[in-house]
Scaffold this active site. Sequence first.
Site, mmCIF file in Angstrom:
data_model
loop_
_atom_site.group_PDB
_atom_site.id
_atom_site.type_symbol
_atom_site.label_atom_id
_atom_site.label_comp_id
_atom_site.label_asym_id
_atom_site.label_seq_id
_atom_site.Cartn_x
_atom_site.Cartn_y
_atom_site.Cartn_z
ATOM 1 C CG ASN A 189 57.240 65.326 64.124
ATOM 2 O OD1 ASN A 189 56.603 65.530 63.093
ATOM 3 N ND2 ASN A 189 58.521 65.617 64.223
ATOM 4 C CE LYS A 196 76.251 69.740 57.332
ATOM 5 N NZ LYS A 196 75.531 69.682 58.605
ATOM 6 C CE LYS A 251 61.225 61.006 54.246
ATOM 7 N NZ LYS A 251 60.140 61.940 54.512
ATOM 8 C CB ALA A 257 51.061 48.067 58.240
ATOM 9 C CD GLU A 266 60.253 74.103 57.891
ATOM 10 O OE1 GLU A 266 60.458 75.320 57.941
ATOM 11 O OE2 GLU A 266 59.516 73.552 57.057
ATOM 12 C CB CYS A 314 61.960 64.006 62.809
ATOM 13 S SG CYS A 314 63.058 65.051 61.846
ATOM 14 C CE LYS A 368 65.150 65.150 66.831
ATOM 15 N NZ LYS A 368 64.688 66.487 67.076
ATOM 16 N N GLY A 372 61.353 55.647 61.349
ATOM 17 C CA GLY A 372 62.719 55.904 61.804
ATOM 18 C C GLY A 372 63.047 57.334 61.457
#
Length: 437
Positions: free
Chosen positions: A212, A35, A327, A256, A148, A264, A267, A261
């Site tokens: 969230n 990375k 998404k 809908a 954040e 974030c 969990k 998923g």
Amino acid sequence: MRISVIGCGYLGAVHAACMAQLGHDVVGVDVDEKKVALLTAATAPFFEPGLPELLAETAATGRLAFSTDMAAARGATVHFICVGTPQKRGENAADLRFVDAALDALLPHLQPGDVVVGKSTVPVGTAEDLAARIAEVEPAATLVWNPEFLREGFAVQDTLHPDRFVYGLPEGPDGQRARAVLDEVYAIPLAEGIPQVVTDLATAQLVKVAANSFLATKISFINAMAELCEATGADVTELADAIGHDARIGRRFLNAGLGFGGGCLPKDIRAFMARAGELGADQALSFLREVDSINLRRRVRMVDLAREVCGGSIVGRRIAVLGAAFKPNSDDVRDSPALSVAAQMRLQGAHVVVTDPEAMENAERAWPDLRFAESAEAAAAGAELVVLATEWTQYRELEPAHLGTLVAERRILDGRNALDPAAWRAAGWTYRALGRQ
Ligand code: UGA
């Protein structure tokens, strides 16, 4: 200002580049050599619109560097902790091992006056523990919490122009000094008039998980309405439009479909329930258990619907799944509803072919048993059922007549209520969706 950003994933890499864009001197530190090599070469290690351009722009200024060596953080005044807090294996609680490791590695390099800024999503109480550990080693450094709220796919925009800044500060002069430092870091966006909420450490940590949880609840609310619509013959998209006109409710996050998923929301609501349990407040969040089950039920319902439209069985059926990312505008497949549905259908005997514009590599790594195709057309060739699982623009814009010439049977399931049923039906397709007739 000299800034270090510890952890260069979806959050940290974007944060580091954005801080350099704001004029700061930034070093991003990550333990992942690959990375760091990519970021050093100004290459984004994941798909995020706008990030490649931002990396190229900021690399050219010489203000952005990356390293695997935490010593590179020495001399920075502000250290942002941006590492992941995944779900613990076999438990609902958050796994804090990356946060702990980041702090352990940073501690020997802290200097008097440094400000350590927590950005990772953590169970409330974590900041206080970290502050105590910092105080033992460098009492003249201060820990603050600055959660954040960026969304993948809009991460650059959300970092440079967030809806609000939340500062969780310790009491006393150290907190006020740290506040002034953060104000200097964010001077440019603050000058735009972005609201600022200044609060204590506990509230700041809670704000993130509360936000969230609210978003997850909103999605599961509309998906629960979808179940009612399925039972009554009503239409959940029209219902969402109608209730969404009420400004107190709002139409956003009322789509809908296959539900939420990603790395974030799922969990975070589970970790929040686990933490509430530890605090003796589990009853307060018992509704989140229902939010989680409604969400997971949609995936099962989708597979049931596939069986229904295929005449009672999907064994041996060729099924094309459009979308693998959790998404659109992301290559993230963590807890992806699309892949979960694809995998369930495969396990139940269907011949599933998955496609996605950006997430194929990650999807293949996560689900090596699934078959993949390069395009929607290739996936649909010979299919007896097409499932729209992630609403990428290119899938929304598919031409029903053209796709109809490729498939073996014109059957489509719209897992995201993203298509125009009339147009698909007019082209001879059997169109079914979650929460509508
Ligand atoms: C989410 C939050 O939106 C961010 O504010 C937060 O900073 C981030 O988590 C985080 O904690 O880091 P993100 O995971 O990028 O951001 O994705 P969202 O845009 O929230 O979407 C989450 C899921 O909900 C997706 O699977 C999406 O398809 C689904 N969704 C969203 C629906 O099913 N219906 C909707 O109406 C909206």
